[in-house]
Design a protein around this motif. Structure first.
Motif, PDB file in Angstrom:
ATOM      1  N   ARG A 160       0.836  -1.232   0.058  1.00  0.00           N
ATOM      2  CA  ARG A 160       0.128  -0.086   0.087  1.00  0.00           C
ATOM      3  C   ARG A 160       0.821   1.460  -0.122  1.00  0.00           C
ATOM      4  NH1 ARG A 160      -4.646  -0.667   4.497  1.00  0.00           N
ATOM      5  NH2 ARG A 160      -6.059   0.039   2.941  1.00  0.00           N
ATOM      6  N   HIS A 161       0.245   2.034  -0.658  1.00  0.00           N
ATOM      7  CA  HIS A 161       1.027   3.524  -0.647  1.00  0.00           C
ATOM      8  C   HIS A 161       0.041   4.666  -0.413  1.00  0.00           C
ATOM      9  CE1 HIS A 161       4.809   2.134  -2.653  1.00  0.00           C
ATOM     10  NE2 HIS A 161       3.849   1.511  -3.389  1.00  0.00           N
ATOM     11  N   PRO A 162       0.527   5.651   0.379  1.00  0.00           N
ATOM     12  CA  PRO A 162      -0.565   6.736   0.830  1.00  0.00           C
ATOM     13  C   PRO A 162      -1.402   7.256  -0.387  1.00  0.00           C
ATOM     14  CG  PRO A 162       1.598   6.982   1.768  1.00  0.00           C
ATOM     15  CD  PRO A 162       1.916   6.172   0.638  1.00  0.00           C
ATOM     16  N   GLN A 163      -2.624   7.335  -0.184  1.00  0.00           N
ATOM     17  CA  GLN A 163      -3.456   7.970  -1.182  1.00  0.00           C
ATOM     18  C   GLN A 163      -2.936   9.532  -1.362  1.00  0.00           C
ATOM     19  OE1 GLN A 163      -7.506   7.418   0.190  1.00  0.00           O
ATOM     20  NE2 GLN A 163      -7.656   5.935  -1.544  1.00  0.00           N
ATOM     21  N   ALA A 183       1.429  13.737  -0.125  1.00  0.00           N
ATOM     22  CA  ALA A 183       1.912  15.080   0.336  1.00  0.00           C
ATOM     23  C   ALA A 183       1.931  15.097   1.991  1.00  0.00           C
ATOM     24  CB  ALA A 183       1.294  16.151  -0.224  1.00  0.00           C
ATOM     25  N   ARG A 184       0.935  14.277   2.521  1.00  0.00           N
ATOM     26  CA  ARG A 184       0.692  14.339   3.922  1.00  0.00           C
ATOM     27  C   ARG A 184       0.798  12.943   4.653  1.00  0.00           C
ATOM     28  NH1 ARG A 184      -2.983  18.949   4.783  1.00  0.00           N
ATOM     29  NH2 ARG A 184      -3.221  19.911   2.633  1.00  0.00           N
ATOM     30  N   ILE A 185       1.070  13.100   6.005  1.00  0.00           N
ATOM     31  CA  ILE A 185       1.108  11.715   6.757  1.00  0.00           C
ATOM     32  C   ILE A 185      -0.210  11.573   7.504  1.00  0.00           C
ATOM     33  CG2 ILE A 185       2.264  10.575   8.653  1.00  0.00           C
ATOM     34  CD1 ILE A 185       4.690  11.974   7.413  1.00  0.00           C
ATOM     35  N   ASN A 186      -1.024  10.308   7.242  1.00  0.00           N
ATOM     36  CA  ASN A 186      -1.957  10.076   7.994  1.00  0.00           C
ATOM     37  C   ASN A 186      -1.801   9.614   9.264  1.00  0.00           C
ATOM     38  OD1 ASN A 186      -4.560   9.608   9.149  1.00  0.00           O
ATOM     39  ND2 ASN A 186      -5.421   8.972   6.802  1.00  0.00           N
ATOM     40  N   LEU A 187      -1.818  10.242  10.228  1.00  0.00           N
ATOM     41  CA  LEU A 187      -1.635   9.467  11.635  1.00  0.00           C
ATOM     42  C   LEU A 187      -2.267   8.352  12.094  1.00  0.00           C
ATOM     43  CD1 LEU A 187      -0.365  12.657  13.641  1.00  0.00           C
ATOM     44  CD2 LEU A 187       1.143  11.131  12.190  1.00  0.00           C
ATOM     45  N   HIS A 188      -3.823   8.545  11.479  1.00  0.00           N
ATOM     46  CA  HIS A 188      -4.686   7.678  11.988  1.00  0.00           C
ATOM     47  C   HIS A 188      -4.885   6.201  11.258  1.00  0.00           C
ATOM     48  CE1 HIS A 188      -6.088  10.979  14.276  1.00  0.00           C
ATOM     49  NE2 HIS A 188      -6.085  11.758  13.236  1.00  0.00           N
ATOM     50  N   GLU A 189      -3.940   6.153  10.443  1.00  0.00           N
ATOM     51  CA  GLU A 189      -3.915   4.794   9.587  1.00  0.00           C
ATOM     52  C   GLU A 189      -2.763   4.098  10.221  1.00  0.00           C
ATOM     53  OE1 GLU A 189      -6.186   3.417   7.778  1.00  0.00           O
ATOM     54  OE2 GLU A 189      -7.613   4.973   7.441  1.00  0.00           O
ATOM     55  N   ASP A 190      -2.610   2.994  10.804  1.00  0.00           N
ATOM     56  CA  ASP A 190      -1.640   2.008  11.195  1.00  0.00           C
ATOM     57  C   ASP A 190      -0.976   1.641  10.095  1.00  0.00           C
ATOM     58  OD1 ASP A 190      -0.319   0.778  13.453  1.00  0.00           O
ATOM     59  OD2 ASP A 190      -0.909  -1.000  12.403  1.00  0.00           O
ATOM     60  N   TRP A 191      -1.414   1.231   9.091  1.00  0.00           N
ATOM     61  CA  TRP A 191      -0.588   0.584   7.779  1.00  0.00           C
ATOM     62  C   TRP A 191       0.084   2.025   7.058  1.00  0.00           C
ATOM     63  CZ3 TRP A 191      -1.032   3.124   3.134  1.00  0.00           C
ATOM     64  CH2 TRP A 191      -2.208   3.605   2.657  1.00  0.00           C
ATOM     65  N   GLY A 220      13.266   4.629   7.855  1.00  0.00           N
ATOM     66  CA  GLY A 220      14.074   3.752   8.742  1.00  0.00           C
ATOM     67  C   GLY A 220      14.172   4.412  10.206  1.00  0.00           C
ATOM     68  N   VAL A 221      12.856   4.958  10.602  1.00  0.00           N
ATOM     69  CA  VAL A 221      12.656   5.495  11.971  1.00  0.00           C
ATOM     70  C   VAL A 221      11.403   4.728  12.738  1.00  0.00           C
ATOM     71  CG1 VAL A 221      13.938   7.614  11.343  1.00  0.00           C
ATOM     72  CG2 VAL A 221      11.381   7.261  11.299  1.00  0.00           C
ATOM     73  N   PRO A 222      11.625   5.048  14.040  1.00  0.00           N
ATOM     74  CA  PRO A 222      10.460   4.540  14.949  1.00  0.00           C
ATOM     75  C   PRO A 222       9.284   5.307  14.621  1.00  0.00           C
ATOM     76  CG  PRO A 222      12.541   4.693  16.309  1.00  0.00           C
ATOM     77  CD  PRO A 222      12.923   5.302  14.799  1.00  0.00           C
ATOM     78  N   ARG A 223       8.165   4.573  14.708  1.00  0.00           N
ATOM     79  CA  ARG A 223       6.817   5.439  14.561  1.00  0.00           C
ATOM     80  C   ARG A 223       6.891   6.554  15.530  1.00  0.00           C
ATOM     81  NH1 ARG A 223       2.251   1.355  13.404  1.00  0.00           N
ATOM     82  NH2 ARG A 223       0.926   3.001  14.688  1.00  0.00           N
ATOM     83  N   GLN A 224       7.427   6.273  16.779  1.00  0.00           N
ATOM     84  CA  GLN A 224       7.123   7.445  17.811  1.00  0.00           C
ATOM     85  C   GLN A 224       7.885   8.703  17.337  1.00  0.00           C
ATOM     86  OE1 GLN A 224       5.000   7.410  20.805  1.00  0.00           O
ATOM     87  NE2 GLN A 224       5.814   9.651  20.430  1.00  0.00           N
ATOM     88  N   ARG A 225       9.095   8.584  16.718  1.00  0.00           N
ATOM     89  CA  ARG A 225      10.073   9.652  16.186  1.00  0.00           C
ATOM     90  C   ARG A 225       9.109  10.137  15.082  1.00  0.00           C
ATOM     91  NH1 ARG A 225      15.761   9.349  13.493  1.00  0.00           N
ATOM     92  NH2 ARG A 225      15.905  11.879  13.395  1.00  0.00           N
ATOM     93  N   ILE A 226       8.558   9.496  14.366  1.00  0.00           N
ATOM     94  CA  ILE A 226       7.457  10.397  13.123  1.00  0.00           C
ATOM     95  C   ILE A 226       6.551  11.158  13.768  1.00  0.00           C
ATOM     96  CG2 ILE A 226       5.801   9.898  11.360  1.00  0.00           C
ATOM     97  CD1 ILE A 226       7.468   7.398  10.573  1.00  0.00           C
ATOM     98  N   LEU A 227       5.659  10.504  15.025  1.00  0.00           N
ATOM     99  CA  LEU A 227       4.851  11.194  15.793  1.00  0.00           C
ATOM    100  C   LEU A 227       5.275  12.367  16.440  1.00  0.00           C
ATOM    101  CD1 LEU A 227       2.825   8.183  17.306  1.00  0.00           C
ATOM    102  CD2 LEU A 227       2.045   9.676  15.762  1.00  0.00           C
TER     103      LEU A 227
END
Length: 59
Positions: free
Chosen positions: A7-10, A13-21, A31-38
């Motif tokens: 899957r690729h983001p629809q 240009a934006r990160i959807n924080l509400h979709e786990d995938w 190559g970074v942990p999810r928490q770092r992205i958050l």
């Protein structure tokens, strides 16, 4: 044989924080942990280019 796809983001240009995938996608891509992205999104917003720049990665 089962079809496999990645899957690729629809909205690339934006990160959807509400979709786990989608969080998994960006975490794997950069190559970074999810928490770092958050944490980075909290600082710079959801725009991929801004998050990538803050992480020192290419969008």
């Amino acid at each position: 044989m089962a079809a496999t796809f990645r899957r690729h983001p629809q909205d690339a240009a934006r990160i959807n924080l509400h979709e786990d995938w989608e969080m998994r996608y960006w975490s794997d891509k950069w190559g970074v942990p999810r928490q770092r992205i958050l944490d980075t999104v909290k600082r710079v917003g959801v725009q991929v280019k801004d998050v990538a720049r803050a992480l020192g990665k290419s969008a």
